[in-house]
Design an enzyme around this catalytic site. Structure first.
Site, PDB file in Angstrom:
ATOM      1  N   ASP A  38       0.857  -1.182   0.000  1.00  0.00           N
ATOM      2  CA  ASP A  38       0.000   0.000   0.000  1.00  0.00           C
ATOM      3  C   ASP A  38       0.899   1.240   0.000  1.00  0.00           C
ATOM      4  O   ASP A  38       2.128   1.143   0.107  1.00  0.00           O
ATOM      5  CB  ASP A  38      -0.922  -0.023   1.225  1.00  0.00           C
ATOM      6  N   GLU A  86     -10.196   5.545   4.392  1.00  0.00           N
ATOM      7  CA  GLU A  86      -9.091   5.024   5.208  1.00  0.00           C
ATOM      8  C   GLU A  86      -9.131   5.571   6.634  1.00  0.00           C
ATOM      9  O   GLU A  86     -10.194   5.705   7.229  1.00  0.00           O
ATOM     10  CB  GLU A  86      -7.770   5.291   4.498  1.00  0.00           C
TER      11      GLU A  86
END
Length: 339
Positions: free
Chosen positions: A37, A230
């Site tokens: 990520d 997120e």
């Protein structure tokens, strides 16, 4: 497959050889490549060079390094020369990446086919999105078969901040990273979808906070979350906002029968709000096609969605999972009513 920011038993996933290599690649036979990520390896303990070593040896094949890529390349070369990362591991990563690129035809056609661009957001695409909405809705409560609603009700009131807001329907990662409320893109709100579904003889009105209820026979209360992505969505309390609770109470105190539509990216604490409503629908993040909600509310289609996550009664139950020793959720994993 992208590695997540999460940890299991205290170990960051970006450094877990067990999950990336032993389970994913070996046990499950994954032949593609694993990508980190955004700056994910920066979360590993120790200095940056050790983080690179741990992530590559764990099985990360491609690393998302948005800023310090020159330093990354330098350190990875040093790690190979120091035999801390083997050439075999580098070869495996490169082979996996190149194989996927060859399979995708990227060497023959490296660029997007621009002739397809006008089809994005086309009627056919929106039709699929609308289908996804109606098939993902989960009916949590339907007291005395309150739903489906008749299209010939004299006056339908749509209330709540999410009843007339495309941005809230879409959530994060829409147009911008965090998304935003308001008319950020083309689409159909829940309010407009309901208005489109009923004949002209049926009045459909909107009230932001449910304070204007005069003449309404039934209310559709659309509440829930506003956009986030997120970590910006992390919260210690998943209760509905005071604003939403006030809207629901305004409708309840007016004595109008009502269904609650919850727009959210996750199960929220709704135990109190569930008790008094006639019906309750988890709509998740339906995106631009609010018409899909109206499709099911009025019975043109049945509810088919089932919970992909156990629904907690209160915050003290979180985390809650099917198979827990004292498993007593508000709604169990797989729950979903239909007509």
């Amino acid at each position: 497959i992208m590695v997540s920011y999460s940890s299991i038993n205290g170990q960051k996933m970006h450094g877990s050889r067990y999950w990336i290599t032993d389970v994913l690649k070996d046990e499950l036979g994954f032949k593609g490549f694993v990508v980190s990520d955004w700056q994910g390896i920066d979360q590993l303990p120790g200095d940056y060079k050790n983080g690179i070593q741990n992530s590559i040896n764990a099985g990360v094949d491609m690393v998302m390094v948005p800023n310090n890529f020159i330093e990354f390349i330098q350190y990875l070369k040093e790690l190979v020369n120091e035999n801390r990362v083997s050439i075999a591991r580098i070869d495996d990563a490169v082979k996996r990446i190149l194989t996927v690129k060859f399979e995708l035809g990227l060497f023959e056609k490296p660029f997007t086919d621009r002739s397809l661009t006008p089809t994005v957001g086309s009627a056919s695409h929106r039709s699929v999105a609308r289908q996804c909405v109606r098939e993902s809705l989960v009916l949590l409560k339907n007291e005395n078969n309150f739903l489906p609603l008749s299209k010939n009700i004299n006056h339908i009131l749509v209330a709540g901040k999410n009843g007339l807001d495309i941005g809230n329907q879409c959530g994060g990662w829409t147009i911008s990273w965090q998304g935003s409320s308001g008319d950020i893109t083309t689409g159909t709100t829940v309010y407009q979808g309901i208005k489109n579904a009923v004949p002209g003889s049926t009045t459909v009105s909107y009230s932001f906070n449910g304070s204007s209820t005069q003449g309404a026979d039934v209310a559709i209360v659309v509440v829930g979350e506003t956009p986030y992505a997120e970590g910006n969505g992390d919260r210690n309390d998943l209760a509905l906002s005071p604003e939403d609770i006030n809207t629901i109470n305004n409708i309840k105190n007016a004595g109008i029968p009502y269904v609650i539509i919850l727009i959210s990216g996750r199960p929220m604490i709704i135990t109190n709000e569930l008790a008094d409503c006639n019906a309750f629908v988890a709509a998740w993040l339906p995106g631009t096609e609010g018409q899909g909600i109206a499709d099911v509310l009025f019975g043109d289609y049945n509810f088919t969605g089932q919970l992909s996550h156990s629904w907690p009664r209160n915050m003290s139950q979180i985390p809650i999972n099917f198979g827990d020793a004292n498993y007593d959720p508000l709604f169990p994993y797989g729950f979903g009513l239909s007509y």
